[in-house]
Design an enzyme around this catalytic site. Structure first.
Site, PDB file in Angstrom:
ATOM      1  N   MET A 253       0.846  -1.200   0.000  1.00  0.00           N
ATOM      2  CA  MET A 253       0.000   0.000   0.000  1.00  0.00           C
ATOM      3  C   MET A 253       0.881   1.251   0.000  1.00  0.00           C
ATOM      4  O   MET A 253       0.403   2.351   0.322  1.00  0.00           O
ATOM      5  CB  MET A 253      -0.940  -0.011   1.201  1.00  0.00           C
ATOM      6  CG  MET A 253      -1.897  -1.210   1.146  1.00  0.00           C
ATOM      7  SD  MET A 253      -3.387  -0.963   2.081  1.00  0.00           S
ATOM      8  CE  MET A 253      -2.718  -0.820   3.704  1.00  0.00           C
ATOM      9  N   GLY A 254       2.156   1.067  -0.352  1.00  0.00           N
ATOM     10  CA  GLY A 254       3.047   2.220  -0.450  1.00  0.00           C
ATOM     11  C   GLY A 254       3.600   2.656   0.891  1.00  0.00           C
ATOM     12  O   GLY A 254       3.528   1.917   1.871  1.00  0.00           O
ATOM     13  N   ALA A 255       4.168   3.883   0.930  1.00  0.00           N
ATOM     14  CA  ALA A 255       4.917   4.376   2.097  1.00  0.00           C
ATOM     15  C   ALA A 255       5.961   3.322   2.457  1.00  0.00           C
ATOM     16  O   ALA A 255       6.002   2.794   3.562  1.00  0.00           O
ATOM     17  CB  ALA A 255       3.992   4.682   3.268  1.00  0.00           C
TER      18      ALA A 255
ATOM     19  N   GLN B 236     -10.250  -2.693   2.513  1.00  0.00           N
ATOM     20  CA  GLN B 236      -9.716  -3.332   3.713  1.00  0.00           C
ATOM     21  C   GLN B 236      -9.611  -2.391   4.914  1.00  0.00           C
ATOM     22  O   GLN B 236      -9.078  -2.763   5.953  1.00  0.00           O
ATOM     23  CB  GLN B 236      -8.379  -4.019   3.425  1.00  0.00           C
ATOM     24  CG  GLN B 236      -7.212  -3.099   3.187  1.00  0.00           C
ATOM     25  CD  GLN B 236      -5.980  -3.883   2.744  1.00  0.00           C
ATOM     26  OE1 GLN B 236      -5.945  -4.434   1.649  1.00  0.00           O
ATOM     27  NE2 GLN B 236      -4.972  -3.966   3.597  1.00  0.00           N
TER      28      GLN B 236
ATOM     29  N   LYS C 174       4.950 -10.198   9.106  1.00  0.00           N
ATOM     30  CA  LYS C 174       4.482  -9.086   9.940  1.00  0.00           C
ATOM     31  C   LYS C 174       2.953  -9.108  10.038  1.00  0.00           C
ATOM     32  O   LYS C 174       2.386  -8.823  11.078  1.00  0.00           O
ATOM     33  CB  LYS C 174       4.978  -7.778   9.312  1.00  0.00           C
ATOM     34  CG  LYS C 174       4.206  -6.533   9.655  1.00  0.00           C
ATOM     35  CD  LYS C 174       4.693  -5.929  10.935  1.00  0.00           C
ATOM     36  CE  LYS C 174       4.163  -4.549  11.220  1.00  0.00           C
ATOM     37  NZ  LYS C 174       2.794  -4.288  10.875  1.00  0.00           N
TER      38      LYS C 174
ATOM     39  N   HIS D 264       9.334  -3.735   3.128  1.00  0.00           N
ATOM     40  CA  HIS D 264       8.856  -3.930   1.757  1.00  0.00           C
ATOM     41  C   HIS D 264      10.034  -4.255   0.827  1.00  0.00           C
ATOM     42  O   HIS D 264       9.939  -5.133  -0.025  1.00  0.00           O
ATOM     43  CB  HIS D 264       8.189  -2.649   1.225  1.00  0.00           C
ATOM     44  CG  HIS D 264       6.943  -2.246   1.945  1.00  0.00           C
ATOM     45  ND1 HIS D 264       6.851  -1.081   2.663  1.00  0.00           N
ATOM     46  CD2 HIS D 264       5.734  -2.843   2.051  1.00  0.00           C
ATOM     47  CE1 HIS D 264       5.627  -0.964   3.160  1.00  0.00           C
ATOM     48  NE2 HIS D 264       4.937  -2.020   2.823  1.00  0.00           N
TER      49      HIS D 264
HETATM   50  P1  AMP Z   1       1.523  -3.047   3.403  1.00  0.00           P
HETATM   51  O1  AMP Z   1       2.077  -2.009   2.498  1.00  0.00           O
HETATM   52  O2  AMP Z   1       1.544  -2.671   4.839  1.00  0.00           O
HETATM   53  O3  AMP Z   1       0.198  -3.580   2.929  1.00  0.00           O
HETATM   54  O4  AMP Z   1       2.520  -4.273   3.313  1.00  0.00           O
HETATM   55  C1  AMP Z   1       2.831  -4.878   2.080  1.00  0.00           C
HETATM   56  C2  AMP Z   1       3.555  -6.161   2.348  1.00  0.00           C
HETATM   57  O5  AMP Z   1       4.753  -5.888   3.055  1.00  0.00           O
HETATM   58  C3  AMP Z   1       2.744  -7.139   3.217  1.00  0.00           C
HETATM   59  O6  AMP Z   1       2.937  -8.460   2.730  1.00  0.00           O
HETATM   60  C4  AMP Z   1       3.361  -6.947   4.572  1.00  0.00           C
HETATM   61  O7  AMP Z   1       3.224  -8.083   5.403  1.00  0.00           O
HETATM   62  C5  AMP Z   1       4.809  -6.708   4.199  1.00  0.00           C
HETATM   63  N1  AMP Z   1       5.516  -6.037   5.281  1.00  0.00           N
HETATM   64  C6  AMP Z   1       5.130  -4.900   5.929  1.00  0.00           C
HETATM   65  N2  AMP Z   1       5.998  -4.615   6.915  1.00  0.00           N
HETATM   66  C7  AMP Z   1       6.937  -5.589   6.899  1.00  0.00           C
HETATM   67  C8  AMP Z   1       8.094  -5.855   7.677  1.00  0.00           C
HETATM   68  N3  AMP Z   1       8.462  -5.077   8.692  1.00  0.00           N
HETATM   69  N4  AMP Z   1       8.828  -6.943   7.386  1.00  0.00           N
HETATM   70  C9  AMP Z   1       8.465  -7.767   6.364  1.00  0.00           C
HETATM   71  N5  AMP Z   1       7.386  -7.566   5.594  1.00  0.00           N
HETATM   72  C10 AMP Z   1       6.639  -6.501   5.861  1.00  0.00           C
END
Ligand code: AMP
Length: 288
Positions: A40-42, A71, A159, A47
């Protein structure tokens, strides 16, 4: 003297689902293996670890940046979700990501998304309880992504361990050929799990935030000694002075249901969700 710039990869950004589908179809015809990392960026190092892993196991890496409205069970979380597309794009370029997929919700969900799923025990409790509708939104977007991109492998972080279980469920339920790869959580030097939401923490909250990790590590030292539910309750109480905890649970890593004794599970895992100020943090850790 002429200074030559280091060779920068150039990533292609595509927002149209139809265009990326046909672009990938051409690459697949050439025998290229495609790895996919939805985000979802940032972006942060967590990531990027997924991108690097995907890069090492595939010929082409696609990263999506899409803040999936389905979501978010709280409108205010969606509204304040950090948007850093320019920085993200630069980071992805640097680590050699090949394709950035930035769909618009109108196109991604042109067909009415499925949202009636029967996940079973993996969606009873924890995130499912505190974020009603969240996993239905996750499943809907993953179903869309896997149908559009048909990647050979898709990478997800532990995570979001409960989410990872949902993604595996979607893969099985819809018979996707994609291999779902779970990747270890990346943490900062104090143990705080990297998260886009950390961008919303104030400087002074950073150190406090790592208490969550310390408590999960403490649980590791108490396995076989303190009953799981007693231990979970003790840690929940310990969070209270600095956080507004939602849950602190010790569950079986497969069913994701709470365990009453250590003998009940050969893969016990601790899961935490707590607010620090207005920022909701989640984390989990294997206890074996
Ligand atoms: P998000 O952008 O938060 O939806 O995360 C995108 C992907 O990155 C998801 O599969 C998360 O589980 C993974 N992710 C987020 N934070 C971490 C982290 N600290 N370590 C490993 N994977 C991560």
């Amino acid at each position: 003297m002429l200074l030559l710039k280091p060779d920068l990869q150039s990533m292609i950004e595509i927002s149209s689902p139809l265009k990326i589908k046909s672009h990938l179809a051409d690459l697949k015809k050439e025998g290229k293996k495609v790895g996919f990392v939805p985000t979802m960026g940032a972006l942060h190092q967590g990531h990027l670890a997924l991108i690097k892993r995907a890069k090492s196991e595939n010929d082409i890496v696609v990263c999506s940046i899409f803040v999936n409205p389905l979501q978010f069970n709280r409108k205010e979380d969606l509204e304040k979700y950090p948007n850093r597309l320019k920085e993200d794009s630069e980071m992805l370029n640097k680590v050699g990501c090949d394709l950035l997929f930035t769909p618009q919700k109108e196109e991604l969900y042109a067909e009415q998304p499925k949202t009636d799923f029967n996940f079973g025990s993996i969606a009873v409790g924890m995130e499912a309880e505190y974020r009603p509708g969240h996993f239905e939104g996750v499943a809907a977007v993953i179903e869309r992504f896997l149908s559009i991109l048909s990647p050979d492998k898709a990478y997800f972080g532990e995570k979001d361990f409960q989410q990872l279980a949902i993604v595996r469920w979607v893969k099985e339920q819809f018979n996707f050929d994609t291999e779902v790869v779970g990747c270890q959580t990346v943490r900062d030097e104090n143990g705080l799990a990297m998260s886009s939401r950390n961008y919303l923490l104030e400087e002074s909250q950073y150190l406090i935030a790592s208490e969550i990790y310390k408590l999960m590590k403490y649980c590791q030292t108490k396995v076989g000694e303190t009953a799981p539910q007693v231990l979970a309750k003790e840690c929940f109480e310990k969070l209270k002075p600095n956080f507004k905890p939602e849950y602190f649970e010790i569950v079986d890593g497969l069913t994701l249901q709470p365990i009453k004794s250590w003998e009940e599970s050969n893969q016990p895992r601790v899961f935490v969700a707590a607010y620090l100020g207005s920022v909701r943090l989640i984390d989990n850790l294997s206890l074996v």
